[in-house]
Scaffold this motif. Structure first.
Motif, PDB file in Angstrom:
ATOM      1  N   LEU A 261       0.784  -0.968   0.013  1.00 23.57           N
ATOM      2  CA  LEU A 261      -0.272  -0.300   0.041  1.00 23.57           C
ATOM      3  C   LEU A 261       0.949   1.457  -0.082  1.00 23.57           C
ATOM      4  CD1 LEU A 261      -2.756  -1.319   2.379  1.00 23.57           C
ATOM      5  CD2 LEU A 261      -3.108  -1.317  -0.084  1.00 23.57           C
ATOM      6  N   SER A 262       1.739   1.341   1.011  1.00 21.09           N
ATOM      7  CA  SER A 262       2.806   2.661   1.249  1.00 21.09           C
ATOM      8  C   SER A 262       3.164   2.399  -0.316  1.00 21.09           C
ATOM      9  CB  SER A 262       3.306   2.368   1.905  1.00 21.09           C
ATOM     10  OG  SER A 262       4.676   3.288   2.267  1.00 21.09           O
ATOM     11  N   VAL A 263       4.002   1.347  -1.130  1.00 20.40           N
ATOM     12  CA  VAL A 263       4.737   2.141  -2.101  1.00 20.40           C
ATOM     13  C   VAL A 263       3.963   1.978  -3.807  1.00 20.40           C
ATOM     14  CG1 VAL A 263       5.480   0.476  -4.045  1.00 20.40           C
ATOM     15  CG2 VAL A 263       6.858  -0.094  -1.773  1.00 20.40           C
ATOM     16  N   MET A 264       2.332   1.474  -3.263  1.00 22.79           N
ATOM     17  CA  MET A 264       1.310   1.854  -4.559  1.00 22.79           C
ATOM     18  C   MET A 264       1.142   3.476  -4.493  1.00 22.79           C
ATOM     19  SD  MET A 264       0.768  -0.820  -6.202  1.00 22.79           S
ATOM     20  CE  MET A 264      -0.338   0.066  -7.050  1.00 22.79           C
ATOM     21  N   GLU A 265       1.723   3.803  -3.224  1.00 24.27           N
ATOM     22  CA  GLU A 265       0.958   5.607  -2.817  1.00 24.27           C
ATOM     23  C   GLU A 265       3.050   6.298  -3.401  1.00 24.27           C
ATOM     24  OE1 GLU A 265      -0.025   5.686   1.086  1.00 24.27           O
ATOM     25  OE2 GLU A 265      -2.900   5.799   0.155  1.00 24.27           O
ATOM     26  N   HIS A 266       3.561   5.950  -2.541  1.00 28.22           N
ATOM     27  CA  HIS A 266       4.441   6.867  -2.891  1.00 28.22           C
ATOM     28  C   HIS A 266       5.964   6.368  -4.068  1.00 28.22           C
ATOM     29  CE1 HIS A 266       3.508   7.020   1.694  1.00 28.22           C
ATOM     30  NE2 HIS A 266       4.080   8.069   0.700  1.00 28.22           N
ATOM     31  N   CYS A 267       5.614   5.520  -4.959  1.00 23.41           N
ATOM     32  CA  CYS A 267       6.886   5.104  -6.191  1.00 23.41           C
ATOM     33  C   CYS A 267       6.260   5.652  -7.119  1.00 23.41           C
ATOM     34  CB  CYS A 267       6.256   3.299  -6.265  1.00 23.41           C
ATOM     35  SG  CYS A 267       7.436   3.091  -7.255  1.00 23.41           S
ATOM     36  N   PRO A 268       7.251   7.321  -8.299  1.00 22.87           N
ATOM     37  CA  PRO A 268       6.695   7.726  -8.554  1.00 22.87           C
ATOM     38  C   PRO A 268       6.847   6.795 -10.561  1.00 22.87           C
ATOM     39  CG  PRO A 268       8.552   7.787  -8.288  1.00 22.87           C
ATOM     40  CD  PRO A 268       8.555   7.323  -7.312  1.00 22.87           C
ATOM     41  N   VAL A 269       7.223   5.507 -10.729  1.00 15.51           N
ATOM     42  CA  VAL A 269       7.988   5.162 -11.716  1.00 15.51           C
ATOM     43  C   VAL A 269       6.504   3.816 -12.306  1.00 15.51           C
ATOM     44  CG1 VAL A 269       9.174   3.460 -12.975  1.00 15.51           C
ATOM     45  CG2 VAL A 269       9.638   4.460 -10.860  1.00 15.51           C
ATOM     46  N   ARG A 270       5.596   4.045 -12.857  1.00 13.80           N
ATOM     47  CA  ARG A 270       4.454   3.556 -12.953  1.00 13.80           C
ATOM     48  C   ARG A 270       4.925   2.397 -13.131  1.00 13.80           C
ATOM     49  NH1 ARG A 270       0.247   4.338 -18.417  1.00 13.80           N
ATOM     50  NH2 ARG A 270      -2.198   3.759 -16.436  1.00 13.80           N
ATOM     51  N   GLU A 271       5.737   1.584 -13.947  1.00 11.31           N
ATOM     52  CA  GLU A 271       5.511   0.548 -14.792  1.00 11.31           C
ATOM     53  C   GLU A 271       6.345   0.037 -13.215  1.00 11.31           C
ATOM     54  OE1 GLU A 271       7.158   2.681 -16.038  1.00 11.31           O
ATOM     55  OE2 GLU A 271       6.165   2.828 -18.203  1.00 11.31           O
ATOM     56  N   ILE A 272       6.825  -0.116 -11.966  1.00 13.09           N
ATOM     57  CA  ILE A 272       6.373  -0.808 -11.219  1.00 13.09           C
ATOM     58  C   ILE A 272       5.497  -0.989 -10.450  1.00 13.09           C
ATOM     59  CG2 ILE A 272       7.766  -0.140  -8.381  1.00 13.09           C
ATOM     60  CD1 ILE A 272      10.620   0.534  -9.910  1.00 13.09           C
ATOM     61  N   ARG A 273       4.597   0.553 -10.129  1.00 15.00           N
ATOM     62  CA  ARG A 273       3.492   0.201  -9.586  1.00 15.00           C
ATOM     63  C   ARG A 273       2.541  -0.861 -10.084  1.00 15.00           C
ATOM     64  NH1 ARG A 273       2.921   5.802 -10.731  1.00 15.00           N
ATOM     65  NH2 ARG A 273       2.136   5.572 -11.660  1.00 15.00           N
ATOM     66  N   TRP A 274       2.327  -0.900 -12.137  1.00 14.46           N
ATOM     67  CA  TRP A 274       1.550  -2.399 -12.721  1.00 14.46           C
ATOM     68  C   TRP A 274       2.055  -3.205 -12.731  1.00 14.46           C
ATOM     69  CZ3 TRP A 274       3.656  -5.229 -15.953  1.00 14.46           C
ATOM     70  CH2 TRP A 274       2.138  -6.405 -17.048  1.00 14.46           C
ATOM     71  N   ASN A 275       3.732  -3.138 -11.758  1.00 13.91           N
ATOM     72  CA  ASN A 275       4.061  -4.468 -11.391  1.00 13.91           C
ATOM     73  C   ASN A 275       3.659  -5.145 -10.467  1.00 13.91           C
ATOM     74  OD1 ASN A 275       5.787  -6.828 -12.177  1.00 13.91           O
ATOM     75  ND2 ASN A 275       7.787  -6.247 -11.147  1.00 13.91           N
ATOM     76  N   LEU A 276       3.306  -4.484  -9.458  1.00 14.84           N
ATOM     77  CA  LEU A 276       3.221  -4.651  -8.483  1.00 14.84           C
ATOM     78  C   LEU A 276       1.725  -5.141  -7.830  1.00 14.84           C
ATOM     79  CD1 LEU A 276       5.829  -3.818  -7.000  1.00 14.84           C
ATOM     80  CD2 LEU A 276       4.981  -3.070  -4.986  1.00 14.84           C
ATOM     81  N   TRP A 277       0.549  -4.641  -8.982  1.00 12.70           N
ATOM     82  CA  TRP A 277      -0.573  -4.127  -9.035  1.00 12.70           C
ATOM     83  C   TRP A 277      -0.893  -5.873  -9.103  1.00 12.70           C
ATOM     84  CZ3 TRP A 277      -4.108  -4.569 -12.883  1.00 12.70           C
ATOM     85  CH2 TRP A 277      -5.637  -4.910 -12.225  1.00 12.70           C
ATOM     86  N   GLN A 278      -0.702  -5.724 -10.644  1.00 15.83           N
ATOM     87  CA  GLN A 278      -0.782  -6.954 -11.596  1.00 15.83           C
ATOM     88  C   GLN A 278      -0.752  -8.295 -10.004  1.00 15.83           C
ATOM     89  OE1 GLN A 278       2.295  -8.385 -13.799  1.00 15.83           O
ATOM     90  NE2 GLN A 278       0.472  -8.346 -15.836  1.00 15.83           N
ATOM     91  N   ALA A 279       1.016  -8.626  -9.648  1.00  8.71           N
ATOM     92  CA  ALA A 279       1.019  -9.674  -9.028  1.00  8.71           C
ATOM     93  C   ALA A 279      -0.178 -10.010  -7.682  1.00  8.71           C
ATOM     94  CB  ALA A 279       2.735  -9.634  -8.399  1.00  8.71           C
ATOM     95  N   MET A 280      -0.345  -8.684  -7.145  1.00 13.00           N
ATOM     96  CA  MET A 280      -1.140  -8.722  -6.324  1.00 13.00           C
ATOM     97  C   MET A 280      -3.007  -9.258  -6.436  1.00 13.00           C
ATOM     98  SD  MET A 280      -2.080  -8.057  -2.972  1.00 13.00           S
ATOM     99  CE  MET A 280      -1.107  -7.027  -2.355  1.00 13.00           C
ATOM    100  N   VAL A 281      -2.952  -9.371  -7.977  1.00  9.69           N
ATOM    101  CA  VAL A 281      -4.742  -9.071  -7.953  1.00  9.69           C
ATOM    102  C   VAL A 281      -4.147 -10.591  -9.048  1.00  9.69           C
ATOM    103  CG1 VAL A 281      -5.461  -7.208  -8.103  1.00  9.69           C
ATOM    104  CG2 VAL A 281      -4.750  -8.024 -10.730  1.00  9.69           C
TER     105      VAL A 281
END
Length: 723
Positions: A261-281
Motif C-alpha cells: 500500500l505504501s509503495v503504491m502511494e509513493h512510487c513515481p515509476v508507473r511500471e513498478i506500480r503496475w508490476n506490484l498491482w498485477q502481482a497482487m490481483v
C-alpha cells in the motif's frame, strides 16, 4: 480491520485465527471471555485482578487442563439430570451451572490471549494455540449436547412460559447454535455434514497455502535511490537489506500489505506500480502458476458451503448466514447497496475525471488513469488540494492528550468516571490499568488494561490497528465483572518526545475503546448474552464506529490535540484539511466496498462460475475496465479461508447503523441537556443490552424507527446534510 477477542457470541462467520474460535466442525464462532480458577493457586489479587507477575505458560496450561475437564464433566452431569427428568427449571438447573463452571475456564483463556498479544515471550504462539484449541473444544460441548438442546427448545416453545427478554434471547441462542450444528439431523445427515465440514477444511487450507506461497514468491528490487526518495521511513526500513540503514539499498518490494500500500502511494515509476498491482490481483490465477491456482478450491468451497446449507435446511449459504445477522435477509442488504450505489457511482465518475485531469496537468501521459495509478496520484492530489500531511497532524496528537480527551468524552456521554489505578500487576511496565465507576456504586463496575506501545521483541505485530480482548465478562450468576485489555502497537515515547499518534491510529483507538465500552458497561445477567456476547456479526462494530464520529467535531479535536513544541490546539485550517482528507474520493472507496460485498453475496447465493459473476458485477460498481489479468476472487482469503463468507458486507452495515446512531447526537449538538439524554439512551440500549436483545430492536428502542443509509452518505460527504 481492527481485531477483537470478545464475548461468547453466536456468529456464523468471522475472520482469522486472531479473532475466531471455531467449533470442531468449523461453523459457529464462539469467542470467549473469562474465568478465574487455578490447579493449585488462583493467580488473583485480593482485589480480584489477575496477578500477571505469577501467570506463566505452565500455569495457563495446567489450569486449562483442569478447567476443561471440569466443564465437560459438568455438561455430562447436566445431561444426566435432564435424562433422569430431574431438570425442573432450565435456568436454575442448566444455564446457571454452566455459567458458574464456565467462568474460570473463560478467565484463563482470556488471560492467555492477553499474554499472547501483549507479551509473546510469556505466551508463544504454539503454547497459546494449544490452550486455545483445548478451551474451544470444551466450551463448544454445551452446544453439541442433544439433551441441552432439546430442553432449551422445549422451553422456548412453551406458550405459557414467563421469560424475560434476556432469558428468551438466551434460549434462542442455544437453539440456533444447536440447529446450525446439526442437532435436528438424522444420523445419515449428520454423517454428510461431518464429511462436508472435513472436506471444506482441506479446501480452505489448500487455498490459503497457495496464496501464502504466492505472496512469498513475488519480489521487485529497486536499485535507484531516486525512486524511493519519497518513501516513508517505515517503508524504507521494511524494504532495505538492513532496517537500521534504511537509506542503503537495494530495496526489495513485497506484497505484504504495509509495504504494498505504501509503495503504491509513493512510487513515481508507473511500471513498478503496475508490476506490484498485477502481482497482487493475479495471485491464485493460472496466469502466474497453474500449480498455485486456487480456482478449483474456490469453486469447491462455494459448492460445499451450499451443500452444508442444504443439509441444514437452507436454500443457500447466504440464507444460512443471515440467521445470525442483524440485516436478516439478502434483500435487506441489497436495498442498502442500491441506496448507497445511487450516490457512490456518479461521485466515483466525477472523482476519477478530476484525478485524471490533476495527473495530466502534472505530466501524466496516458489515455486514462488505471487502478495502479490511483493511490499515487490520489496522495498527491490530497496534498495539493488540502495541504494535508500525516506527519504534520501527528505532531498535534500526543497519546496522553488523546486519552484524556477520549476519557472525558465517554465520561460525559455515559455518566461514568474513569480512574487509573496504580500498583496493579501487569505483563509489562508500559501497561496501565483503569477502573470504571458509575454513580450508583462506590466500587468499580468494570476495568480495563491499556498496553499502547509497539515492542518488536514481545508483541504480535500485524497489519491491524489493535485488539480489544475480553478477559472477563459480566455475570450476575458467577459474580464476575467485566474486564478487558486494549492492546496496540503505537510509536513508543523517546527521551525527547512522548508518544504521538497518526490520525488513523487515533481513529483506531476511539473505535477499539467504543467496542470496549459495550463489553464493559453491559448490564445483562448472563455472560452468554452480556456485552459483545451473542451480538450479531454485522452489528458487533457499531459502538466502536459511533465513537469515531465524534472526531469530526472541532471541540473534540481540540480536546485531544496539543502541539509537541508550541502546545497549540490543531488550527482550523489543519482541521478543515483533516476533514476534507477523510472524505476525499469517498465515492470510489464506497463503490469498491459495495462491489466486494456484492461479489461475496453473489458467490454464495448463485451457482454461476466465479469469473462470470465478476464480469457481471464489475461494471455495475467499478468504472475502470476489468483487466484480463485481474483474478482478485482467487486471492479473496477473507471470504474463502477466513470466516467472512456471506458476511463481507458486515463492516459497511455496521458503519451505516453507527452513522444513523450518531446522527441522533448530531441533531441535538447545541443543547447540552438533550445531548446527555441521547447519551443516556445510547448507554441504556446499545451499551447496556449488548447481546441480550436483537440489534434491530435495540436500534428501534434508541432511534424510534428502522435504520437508514442517509446518515452514512452525509458523513462521508456524498449527501448534503440538512442538519
Amino acid at each position: 480491520m481492527a481485531m477483537t477477542f470478545c464475548g461468547k457470541r453466536l456468529l456464523l462467520t468471522k475472520n482469522s485465527i486472531f479473532t475466531t474460535l471455531r467449533k470442531q466442525h468449523g461453523f459457529i464462532v464462539l469467542v470467549p471471555e473469562i474465568g478465574e480458577d487455578s490447579p493449585e493457586k488462583n493467580p488473583l489479587h485480593h482485589d480480584g485482578l489477575p496477578e500477571f507477575s505469577n501467570i506463566s505458560i505452565e500455569y495457563c496450561q495446567a489450569a486449562i487442563a483442569k478447567q476443561t475437564l471440569e466443564f465437560e464433566a459438568s455438561v455430562k452431569s447436566i445431561e444426566k439430570k435432564i435424562e433422569n427428568n430431574e431438570c425442573k427449571d432450565v435456568f436454575n438447573d442448566v444455564f446457571k451451572p454452566l455459567e458458574q463452571v464456565g467462568a474460570p475456564l473463560d478467565m484463563t483463556w482470556g488471560l492467555s490471549k492477553t499474554l499472547y498479544l501483549g507479551n509473546s515471550s510469556k505466551m508463544p504462539t504454539k503454547s497459546y494455540l494449544g490452550i486455545h484449541d483445548r478451551a474451544r473444544r470444551a466450551r463448544t460441548s454445551k452446544y453439541n449436547s442433544v439433551p441441552i438442546y432439546n430442553v432449551a427448545k422445549n422451553e422456548l416453545e412453551m406458550d405459557d412460559a414467563q421469560h424475560s427478554k434476556e432469558e428468551k434471547r438466551l434460549l434462542q441462542k442455544f437453539v440456533l447454535e444447536g440447529k446450525l450444528n446439526g442437532m435436528e439431523l438424522d444420523s445419515k445427515q449428520k454423517e454428510l455434514l461431518i464429511y462436508s465440514l472435513r472436506k471444506i477444511a482441506v479446501e480452505k487450507a489448500n487455498f490459503r497455502q497457495k496464496i501464502d506461497i504466492a505472496n512469498k514468491q513475488f519480489s521487485h528490487v529497486i536499485d535507484d535511490s531516486k525512486i524511493v526518495r519519497d518513501f516513508p521511513p517505515e517503508t524504507l526500513k521494511a524494504t532495505a537489506p538492513d532496517p537500521n540503514k534504511p537509506l542503503n539499498g537495494p530495496w526489495k518490494l513485497s506484497l505484504q500489505p504495509h509495504v504494498y500500500l505504501s509503495v503504491m502511494e509513493h512510487c513515481p515509476v508507473r511500471e513498478i506500480r503496475w508490476n506490484l498491482w498485477q502481482a497482487m490481483v493475479s495471485r491464485g490465477s493460472n496466469y502466474i502458476s497453474r500449480e498455485l491456482s486456487t480456482s478449483i478450491h474456490l469453486e469447491e468451497i462455494r459448492f460445499i458451503r451450499r451443500d452444508i446449507a442444504k443439509i441444514l435446511g437452507y436454500e443457500t449459504f447466504v440464507d444460512m448466514s443471515m440467521e445470525t445477522k442483524m440485516a436478516g435477509s439478502l434483500s435487506t442488504v441489497q436495498n442498502m447497496f442500491n441506496v448507497l450505489l445511487e450516490q457512490a457511482l456518479p461521485a466515483q465518475e466525477e472523482e476519477i475525471n478530476n484525478l485524471y485531469k490533476f495527473a495530466t496537468d502534472r505530466g501524466f501521459r496516458s489515455e486514462r488513469i488505471e487502478l495502479w495509478d490511483v493511490p499515487y496520484w490520489r496522495r498527491k492530489q490530497k496534498k495539493t488540494l488540502f495541504g494535508y500531511d500525516d506527519e504534520v497532524i501527528k505532531e498535534y496528537l500526543p497519546l496522553n492528550k488523546v486519552l484524556d480527551g477520549l476519557f472525558q468524552l465517554c465520561e460525559k456521554l455515559f455518566n461514568i468516571v474513569i480512574k487509573q489505578r496504580s500498583n496493579v500487576s501487569v505483563w509489562h511496565k508500559d501497561v496501565k490499568y483503569y477502573d470504571i465507576f458509575e454513580p450508583h456504586s462506590s466500587a468499580p463496575v468494570a476495568g480495563f488494561y491499556l498496553d499502547p506501545y509497539a515492542r518488536s521483541d514481545e508483541k504480535i505485530r500485524t497489519q491491524n490497528n489493535g485488539w480489544m480482548v475480553a478477559i472477563q465478562n459480566n455475570s450476575s450468576i458467577a459474580d464476575t465483572k467485566p474486564l478487558s485489555a486494549l492492546v496496540f502497537n503505537f510509536e513508543p515515547p523517546t527521551a525527547k518526545h512522548p508518544s504521538h499518534l497518526t490520525f488513523t491510529e487515533v481513529k483506531a483507538l476511539f473505535q477499539r475503546f467504543g467496542h470496549a465500552m459495550q463489553h464493559l458497561l453491559t448490564r445483562a445477567v448472563y455472560s452468554e448474552v452480556a456485552g459483545l456476547s451473542n451480538v450479531e456479526w454485522d452489528a458487533v462494530e457499531i459502538s466502536g464506529h459511533v465513537l469515531t464520529h465524534w472526531l469530526n467535531k472541532k471541540e473534540i479535536i481540540d480536546s485531544i490535540t496539543c502541539h509537541r513544541d508550541s502546545e497549540d490546539k490543531l488550527p482550523t485550517t489543519l482541521f478543515n484539511a483533516l476533514m476534507s482528507n477523510q472524505k476525499h474520493m469517498a465515492g470510489l472507496d464506497l463503490s469498491r466496498e459495495l462491489y466486494l460485498s456484492a461479489l461475496d453475496l453473489e458467490i454464495h447465493s448463485t451457482k454461476d462460475f466465479w469469473l462470470d459473476i465478476v464480469k457481471r458485477l464489475w461494471p455495475q460498481y467499478r468504472l475502470f475496465p476489468l483487466d484480463k489479468y485481474d483474478s482478485h476472487p482467487c486471492s479473496f482469503t477473507q471470504i474463502f479461508c477466513d470466516e467472512w463468507g456471506a458476511a463481507y458486507y458486515s463492516n459497511l452495515w455496521s458503519r451505516m447503523i453507527a452513522a444513523d446512531v450518531y446522527s441522533a447526537f448530531h441533531e441535538v449538538q447545541n443543547d447540552e441537556q438533550k445531548l446527555k439524554d441521547v447519551g443516556k439512551r445510547f448507554r441504556d440500549t446499545f451499551l447496556a443490552l449488548g447481546g441480550s436483545s436483537h440489534p434491530s430492536q435495540i436500534f428501534r428502542n434508541f432511534r424510534g424507527r428502522d435504520p437508514s443509509p442517509k446518515a452514512l452518505l452525509r458523513s462521508i460527504g456524498l449527501k448534503k446534510s440538512k442538519c
